[in-house]
Design a protein around this motif. Structure first.
Motif, PDB file in Angstrom:
ATOM      1  N   PHE A  60      36.509  66.950  38.190  1.00 40.93           N
ATOM      2  CA  PHE A  60      36.402  65.534  38.543  1.00 40.93           C
ATOM      3  C   PHE A  60      37.424  65.123  39.610  1.00 40.93           C
ATOM      4  N   SER A  61      38.434  65.985  39.842  1.00 46.34           N
ATOM      5  CA  SER A  61      39.408  65.646  40.881  1.00 46.34           C
ATOM      6  C   SER A  61      38.727  65.595  42.251  1.00 46.34           C
ATOM      7  N   VAL A  62      37.724  66.468  42.451  1.00 45.11           N
ATOM      8  CA  VAL A  62      37.018  66.472  43.730  1.00 45.11           C
ATOM      9  C   VAL A  62      36.292  65.141  43.928  1.00 45.11           C
ATOM     10  N   VAL A  63      35.654  64.692  42.835  1.00 48.91           N
ATOM     11  CA  VAL A  63      34.938  63.428  42.886  1.00 48.91           C
ATOM     12  C   VAL A  63      35.910  62.291  43.176  1.00 48.91           C
ATOM     13  N   PHE A  64      37.062  62.363  42.538  1.00 54.95           N
ATOM     14  CA  PHE A  64      38.129  61.383  42.754  1.00 54.95           C
ATOM     15  C   PHE A  64      38.525  61.375  44.238  1.00 54.95           C
ATOM     16  N   SER A  65      38.743  62.574  44.784  1.00 54.06           N
ATOM     17  CA  SER A  65      39.163  62.670  46.180  1.00 54.06           C
ATOM     18  C   SER A  65      38.084  62.157  47.132  1.00 54.06           C
ATOM     19  N   PHE A  66      36.828  62.456  46.811  1.00 50.86           N
ATOM     20  CA  PHE A  66      35.739  61.929  47.636  1.00 50.86           C
ATOM     21  C   PHE A  66      35.722  60.408  47.599  1.00 50.86           C
ATOM     22  N   ALA A  67      36.005  59.860  46.405  1.00 52.89           N
ATOM     23  CA  ALA A  67      36.007  58.403  46.274  1.00 52.89           C
ATOM     24  C   ALA A  67      37.134  57.805  47.114  1.00 52.89           C
ATOM     25  N   VAL A  68      38.314  58.417  47.024  1.00 49.27           N
ATOM     26  CA  VAL A  68      39.456  57.928  47.806  1.00 49.27           C
ATOM     27  C   VAL A  68      39.117  57.986  49.298  1.00 49.27           C
ATOM     28  N   ALA A  69      38.547  59.125  49.720  1.00 42.33           N
ATOM     29  CA  ALA A  69      38.219  59.295  51.130  1.00 42.33           C
ATOM     30  C   ALA A  69      37.210  58.245  51.589  1.00 42.33           C
ATOM     31  N   ALA A  70      36.184  58.026  50.750  1.00 43.69           N
ATOM     32  CA  ALA A  70      35.149  57.064  51.142  1.00 43.69           C
ATOM     33  C   ALA A  70      35.712  55.650  51.196  1.00 43.69           C
ATOM     34  N   LEU A  71      36.637  55.328  50.272  1.00 44.20           N
ATOM     35  CA  LEU A  71      37.227  53.989  50.277  1.00 44.20           C
ATOM     36  C   LEU A  71      38.061  53.786  51.526  1.00 44.20           C
ATOM     37  N   LEU A  96      24.637  49.934  43.742  1.00 42.37           N
ATOM     38  CA  LEU A  96      25.713  50.277  42.804  1.00 42.37           C
ATOM     39  C   LEU A  96      26.835  51.086  43.449  1.00 42.37           C
ATOM     40  N   ALA A  97      26.989  51.013  44.763  1.00 41.55           N
ATOM     41  CA  ALA A  97      27.980  51.868  45.430  1.00 41.55           C
ATOM     42  C   ALA A  97      29.377  51.636  44.861  1.00 41.55           C
ATOM     43  N   GLY A  98      29.767  50.375  44.719  1.00 40.07           N
ATOM     44  CA  GLY A  98      31.104  50.076  44.225  1.00 40.07           C
ATOM     45  C   GLY A  98      31.326  50.626  42.831  1.00 40.07           C
ATOM     46  N   TRP A  99      30.326  50.449  41.975  1.00 40.52           N
ATOM     47  CA  TRP A  99      30.424  50.911  40.597  1.00 40.52           C
ATOM     48  C   TRP A  99      30.517  52.437  40.542  1.00 40.52           C
ATOM     49  N   THR A 100      29.728  53.113  41.381  1.00 35.51           N
ATOM     50  CA  THR A 100      29.766  54.573  41.404  1.00 35.51           C
ATOM     51  C   THR A 100      31.149  55.065  41.815  1.00 35.51           C
ATOM     52  N   VAL A 101      31.737  54.416  42.808  1.00 27.53           N
ATOM     53  CA  VAL A 101      33.076  54.807  43.234  1.00 27.53           C
ATOM     54  C   VAL A 101      34.082  54.561  42.111  1.00 27.53           C
ATOM     55  N   PHE A 102      33.904  53.428  41.422  1.00 22.66           N
ATOM     56  CA  PHE A 102      34.792  53.106  40.303  1.00 22.66           C
ATOM     57  C   PHE A 102      34.724  54.211  39.254  1.00 22.66           C
ATOM     58  N   LEU A 103      33.509  54.647  38.914  1.00 20.53           N
ATOM     59  CA  LEU A 103      33.361  55.707  37.915  1.00 20.53           C
ATOM     60  C   LEU A 103      33.965  57.017  38.411  1.00 20.53           C
ATOM     61  N   ALA A 104      33.801  57.278  39.723  1.00 26.60           N
ATOM     62  CA  ALA A 104      34.348  58.509  40.288  1.00 26.60           C
ATOM     63  C   ALA A 104      35.866  58.527  40.114  1.00 26.60           C
ATOM     64  N   ALA A 156      37.424  56.743  37.761  1.00 27.30           N
ATOM     65  CA  ALA A 156      37.709  56.693  36.326  1.00 27.30           C
ATOM     66  C   ALA A 156      37.588  58.062  35.666  1.00 27.30           C
ATOM     67  N   ALA A 157      36.621  58.875  36.125  1.00 24.12           N
ATOM     68  CA  ALA A 157      36.405  60.162  35.462  1.00 24.12           C
ATOM     69  C   ALA A 157      37.676  61.006  35.506  1.00 24.12           C
ATOM     70  N   PHE A 158      38.274  61.124  36.684  1.00 24.74           N
ATOM     71  CA  PHE A 158      39.477  61.958  36.768  1.00 24.74           C
ATOM     72  C   PHE A 158      40.675  61.261  36.124  1.00 24.74           C
ATOM     73  N   THR A 159      40.670  59.935  36.162  1.00 25.68           N
ATOM     74  CA  THR A 159      41.751  59.214  35.482  1.00 25.68           C
ATOM     75  C   THR A 159      41.735  59.543  33.987  1.00 25.68           C
ATOM     76  N   PHE A 160      40.540  59.576  33.396  1.00 22.43           N
ATOM     77  CA  PHE A 160      40.449  59.936  31.980  1.00 22.43           C
ATOM     78  C   PHE A 160      40.844  61.392  31.756  1.00 22.43           C
ATOM     79  N   SER A 161      40.514  62.262  32.736  1.00 22.55           N
ATOM     80  CA  SER A 161      40.962  63.656  32.617  1.00 22.55           C
ATOM     81  C   SER A 161      42.484  63.704  32.559  1.00 22.55           C
ATOM     82  N   MET A 162      43.121  62.944  33.448  1.00 20.22           N
ATOM     83  CA  MET A 162      44.599  62.951  33.478  1.00 20.22           C
ATOM     84  C   MET A 162      45.156  62.309  32.218  1.00 20.22           C
ATOM     85  N   LEU A 163      44.471  61.251  31.752  1.00 22.40           N
ATOM     86  CA  LEU A 163      44.917  60.605  30.518  1.00 22.40           C
ATOM     87  C   LEU A 163      44.871  61.617  29.371  1.00 22.40           C
TER      88      LEU A 163
END
Lengths: 173, 665
Positions: B183-194, B271-279, B281-288
Motif C-alpha cells: 500500500f506504500s506504492v498506492v500512498f506514493s502515487f496519491a502523494v504524487a497525484a496531489l 470519486l477522485a478525491g475519495w479514492t485518493v483519501f483511501l489510498a 488511508a490504506a498505508f496509514t492503517f498499515s503503519m498504524l
C-alpha cells in the motif's frame, strides 16, 4: 499477525493455550446450566492472558473464574447477576463486551453514527452538484440532430445500430 | 564479518533512499531525464542493498552466529533449517528489516516496471517512496538494528518460541508485510497525484494493479496467520478480534474499499478525491498496525515492547508520513474537478454504498481496537473490547454490505435499472432463501440465525453466478453464443466473480463452523473411546517420541466413522527444552471440507484408576471453507491483476479513452 499475539500468550503464561473450559473435571452436572456457563465464559476475559476468554484459557486464574461462574449458576443466579458479580470484583476490564453505559456511548454509537454521517455527506454532495444530469449527453444530442436531418432510410439504420458498436447501457466490469 | 556487511548494506540503503528522493525531486523540478534515471537507479540500488542486508541476517541465523544479539535471542543450533531462516523475521528487528525489504522492493518495482508512467508523476512517486524508505530504513538502522553484536556471545541461543516453529507461520510474515507495504506504492502515487494536482481515469488505472497486488498479498498473509491459529493454538479458533489481528484487518478493509472506488474513478472519473483519501488511508492503517504491534500500548507484556522509545519513534514516523499525506490532501483535494454524474441507482451508486459500509466497518475495527486506550487515557478506567462488541457493530454493517454485493455488478453505469436487476436476481434470491430454509429443517440442533447466515452465503455465491449468467446471456442467447461470450469475458470480470464467490464461501464456512461445531472432552485411558459427531475415537496407546528439538508424547487414536471405516491419527504434546515450553501438535483429519480436530492434553488419573490422557476432540463442519473463501478472494485479485487491460494501462502512456472501455468489455 496472530503470531505476536501468540508470543504474548506464551510469555504471559504458557498454560493459556488450550480450550480449557470443557474439562470434564470442571463440568456442571446439568447440561442446560453448563451450556449457560460456557456462553458466559466466552464473554469473560482471562486477566493474566493476553487476550483470551476464560473459555479458552488454561491459566489457574481462568479456572478460578470458571469455578466462580459455575458456582453462581448452580446457585440459581441470572447471567446478568453473575457478570455483575465479576465486574464488582475485577472491574469492567473482565468483560469482553463493554457495558452499554454513558461512558461507552462513543464506542457503541460511533459505527452507526459514522454510517449516517457518511450517508448525509453523500446526500449533501449530490445536492451541491448540478441539480441533475443533462437529459442527453453531447453524443446523444449529436445523434438526435443527425436523425432529425436525415432521410427516412438512414433514420431506420441509425436507430437500429446503436452508437459505438454497442448499447450505451452495456454493463462492464 | 557478514553481520558487519549487513549493517553496512543497511546504511548504504539509507543513503541510496536519500539519493532516490533527492534525484527524483530534482528531476521533477528540472524536467531532466538523466536525473530521473538516476533516481530510478537509486531506487533499484536501495532494494539491492536491503536485499544484501537481509541475506546477511539470514546467513547469521543459518550459521547460528550468536555473537549477533538478534540471533542469540531468537535462534538455537537445534532448530530445523526452515525455522532458522524464518527466525530472521521472527523478531522486532528482523521484521522491520523485512518491512524495509518490501518497501524498497516496491520502490524498485515502480522504477523498473512503470517505464511509461508520465515522467513527472513517476518521479514524484519515487520521491515519496524514497522518503518512506528514509524513515523506515533510518528507524531500522538506528533504533532497531538487527546486526548489533554482543561482546560476550552465549554458547547457545534462546531459540524461537516453539509455537512459532511452524511452516505456515514461517511464510506468513513475508506475505503479510508484502501486503502491508504494497500500500506504500498506492500512498506514493496519491502523494504524487496531489502534488501534480491531477487525478483522472489514467491515474486510477495505474493505481489499481498495485492495490490489487497489495490487497491480495495481505489477504494471503491474514489467511496464513488465521489458519495457523486454527491448528496451532489448540482449540480451533481462527479469529479472535485481537488488537494485533485487527491491525492487519484495518488496512485490508480500507484496501477493499479502495479497490472498488478506484474502479469508479477509472471508468467514470468520479470519486477522485475519495479514492485518493483511501489510498492515503490504506498505508496509514498499515503503519498504524506496525506501531500498535510494536509499541506495546495495547498489551502490558508485549514481546516487542523491549524499549518504549521505539514505539514513540514509530509513532513519530507514522505522524510525519500520514500527516504530510493528509495535509497535502487537505490543501489540494478541494481543487479537484468534480467527476461524472450518476443517478443514485447505478453501478457508481452501488460502489459508493460499498465504500460507505467498508469505511464504517474499518472505522469500527479501529475504534474497537483503540477505544480501551482512549478510555484509559481519559478516565483511567480499564475496559476490554472483544468479540461480542464486534459482533454487534461490525456484524450488522457487514451483513448490510454483503446483502448488496450481488446487485452492484448487475447495475449499469450512470443510471441503473432496478427492474432489470430484480429480473436477473430473483432466482438467486429464491434459491438462497430455499437453502436457508433447508438448513433450518435439516441441520440439528436447530438454530435461528445460522440458517439466515447460510442463506446470505448462498445469496453471494448464486448472485456471483447470476452475474456471469447475465453477462453471457445464458438462456437469452443460443448456447454456442453464451459459450463464446463466456470465453471472451475479460479476466478482470473473472477476478471479480472469484472474489465475490470467495466471500460467499467464507460466509458459509464461518456460519456453519461457528454454529454447528461439536466439542467433546474426556479423560481416556488406553482402550477407551469417546464419540464426537459421527466418529468414535479410541485411544490405543501413548508413546514417547523424540523430535529434532523437542520431546513428545504421541497419542495413537483410532477413528471409526459411522460407516465403519477405520483410520488413525496421532496428536502430540511436545516439550521444548530450549525454551522450557509445552505445546500441542493438533491432529487434523480432513473429511471433505470439514475437519476432525483432536488434541492430546495432559496425563491424568483415569476414572477406573491408572493413567489416562485428556483428549479434546472437535468436529469442525465446513471449517475449510473459512480459509478457502479468502484464498479465492486473493486468487480473484491475482486473476484481475493479470488482465491485459491493466497491464496495458501500466504500459500505455495515454490510457485509452474511458468511453471505449464500455464497448471493449
Amino acid at each position: 499477525m496472530s503470531r505476536w499475539r501468540a508470543v504474548l500468550a506464551a510469555l504471559a503464561a504458557v498454560a493459556c493455550i488450550a480450550a480449557a473450559a470443557a474439562d470434564p473435571a470442571e463440568r456442571l452436572p446439568d447440561p442446560a446450566q453448563e451450556a449457560r456457563a460456557r456462553q458466559l465464559f466466552r464473554q469473560v476475559r482471562c486477566l493474566v492472558c493476553q487476550n483470551e476468554s476464560i473459555d479458552d484459557s488454561e491459566a489457574e486464574l481462568a479456572a478460578d473464574l470458571r469455578r466462580i461462574v459455575r458456582e453462581q449458576i448452580a446457585a440459581g443466579r441470572s447471567d446478568r447477576e453473575v457478570l455483575a458479580f465479576l465486574t464488582d470484583r475485577y472491574g469492567e476490564f473482565v468483560l469482553f463486551k463493554p457495558s452499554f453505559s454513558l461512558g461507552n456511548a462513543v464506542l457503541w454509537l460511533t459505527p452507526f453514527a459514522l454510517l449516517l454521517a457518511g450517508a448525509g455527506v453523500i446526500l449533501v454532495m449530490r445536492r451541491r452538484s448540478p441539480a441533475s444530469e443533462p437529459l442527453l449527453t453531447p453524443e446523444e444530442e449529436e445523434r438526435l440532430s443527425r436523425l432529425a436531418n436525415s432521410s427516412p432510410q438512414d433514420r431506420i439504420e441509425e436507430a437500429t445500430v446503436p452508437p459505438q458498436g454497442g448499447p450505451t447501457n452495456a454493463r462492464d466490469g | 564479518m557478514i553481520a558487519e556487511l549487513g549493517a553496512f548494506a543497511l546504511m548504504l540503503a539509507l543513503a541510496l533512499s536519500g539519493l532516490q528522493t533527492a534525484l527524483s525531486v530534482l528531476a521533477k523540478v528540472r524536467r531532466s531525464a538523466s536525473l530521473r534515471g538516476g533516481g530510478e537507479g537509486a531506487a533499484a540500488g536501495a532494494f539491492l542493498a536491503v536485499a544484501v542486508a537481509f541475506s546477511a541476517l539470514i546467513y547469521a541465523f543459518v550459521t547460528s552466529d550468536f555473537s549477533v544479539a538478534n540471533v542469540a535471542a531468537n535462534s538455537h543450533t537445534d532448530k530445523p533449517l526452515l525455522y532458522k531462516v524464518a527466525g530472521a523475521w521472527g523478531s522486532h528487528e528482523g521484521s522491520m528489516l523485512l518491512w524495509c525489504l518490501a518497501l524498497t522492493g516496491f520502490g524498485a518495482a515502480v522504477a523498473l516496471a512503470g517505464r511509461t508512467l508520465p515522467a513527472g508523476l513517476k518521479a514524484l512517486a519515487l520521491a515519496s517512496q524514497g522518503t518512506l524508505g528514509l524513515l523506515f530504513i533510518g528507524y531500522t538502522a538506528f533504533a532497531s538494528n538487527p546486526f548489533q553484536r554482543i561482546a560476550d556471545p552465549p554458547v547457545e541461543g534462546r531459540s524461537l518460541n516453539p509455537i512459532l516453529q511452524d511452516p505456515f507461520l514461517a511464510i506468513h510474515p513475508p506475505f503479510l508485510y508484502a501486503g502491508y507495504v504494497g500500500f506504500s506504492v498506492v500512498f506514493s502515487f496519491a502523494v504524487a497525484a496531489l502534488i501534480e494536482g491531477r487525478i483522472d481515469a489514467a491515474w486510477a488505472r495505474w493505481v489499481r494493479p498495485w492495490t490489487l497486488a497489495a490487497w491480495s498479498l495481505l489477504t494471503v498473509g491474514i489467511v496464513l496467520g488465521s489458519f495457523w491459529a486454527y491448528y496451532e493454538l489448540g482449540w480451533g479458533g481462527w479469529w479472535f478480534w485481537d488488537p494485533v489481528e485487527n491491525a492487519s484487518f484495518m488496512p485490508w478493509l480500507v484496501g477493499a474499499a479502495l479497490l472498488h472506488s478506484a474502479i469508479v474513478t477509472e471508468k467514470r472519473g468520479a470519486l477522485a478525491g475519495w479514492t485518493v483519501f483511501l489510498a492515503l488511508a490504506a498505508f496509514t492503517f498499515s503503519m498504524l498496525g506496525a506501531f500498535l504491534v510494536r509499541s506495546g500500548v495495547l498489551t502490558s507484556v508485549h514481546a516487542f515492547a523491549v524499549d518504549p522509545t521505539r514505539g514513540v519513534l514509530l509513532l513519530i514516523i507514522l505522524g510525519v508520513a500520514a500527516g504530510a499525506g493528509f495535509a497535502l490532501f487537505g490543501w489540494r483535494a478541494p481543487k479537484l474537478p468534480p467527476g461524472g454524474l450518476f443517478a443514485p441507482v447505478s453501478r457508481e451508486g452501488a460502489l459508493v454504498l460499498n465504500n460507505l459500509f467498508l469505511a464504517a466497518a474499518a472505522a469500527t475495527v479501529a475504534l474497537g481496537t483503540l477505544y480501551p486506550l482512549i478510555r484509559q487515557a481519559m478516565t483511567g478506567e480499564a475496559i476490554s473490547v472483544g468479540a461480542p462488541y464486534f459482533a454487534l457493530t461490525f456484524g450488522p454493517l457487514m451483513v448490510a454490505c454483503l446483502l448488496l454485493v450481488p446487485a452492484g455488478p448487475l447495475l449499469a453505469w450512470k443510471r441503473g435499472d432496478v427492474h432489470a436487476v430484480v429480473q436477473r436476481l430473483w432466482l438467486a434470491a429464491a434459491l438462497a432463501l430455499a437453502c436457508g430454509a433447508l438448513a433450518w429443517m435439516v441441520v440439528h440442533p436447530r438454530r435461528l440465525w445460522a440458517p439466515m447466515g447460510l442463506a446470505l452465503g448462498a445469496w453471494l455465491i448464486l448472485g456471483a453466478l447470476s452475474e456471469v449468467a447475465a453477462r453471457v446471456r445464458l438462456g437469452a442467447a443460443p448456447v454456442a453464443e453464451s459459450l463464446r461470450r463466456l470465453k471472451g469475458l475479460p479476466r478482470g470480470s473473472w477476478g471479480m466473480t472469484l472474489a465475490h464467490l470467495g466471500l460467499g464461501v467464507f460466509v458459509l464456512g464461518a456460519v456453519f463452523e461457528g454454529s454447528w461445531k461439536v466439542e467433546q472432552v474426556s479423560v481416556l485411558a488406553p482402550g477407551r473411546s469417546l464419540q464426537v459427531g459421527a466418529y468414535t475415537l479410541t485411544l490405543k496407546d501413548v508413546r514417547d517420541v523424540a523430535g529434532p528439538n523437542y520431546e513428545a508424547e504421541r497419542g495413537l487414536i483410532a477413528v471409526r466413522s459411522r460407516g465403519g471405516a477405520v483410520s488413525e491419527i496421532a496428536p502430540e504434546r511436545r516439550f521444548y527444552p530450549a525454551s522450557r515450553q509445552t505445546t500441542s501438535q493438533v491432529a487434523i483429519q480432513r473429511h471433505g471440507i470439514s475437519d476432525l480436530y483432536v488434541v492430546l492434553g495432559e496425563r491424568r488419573a483415569a476414572a477406573g484408576g491408572g493413567d489416562g490422557w485428556l483428549v479434546r476432540a472437535y468436529w469442525n463442519p465446513w471449517a475449510r471453507l473459512i480459509f478457502a473463501g479468502p484464498l479465492l478472494m486473493a486468487l480473484g485479485g491475482l486473476v484481475s491483476l493479470s488482465d491485459r487491460r491493466l497491464r496495458l494501462a501500466v504500459g500505455a502512456r495515454a490510457a485509452r479513452p474511458v468511453l471505449a472501455a464500455g464497448a471493449a468489455e
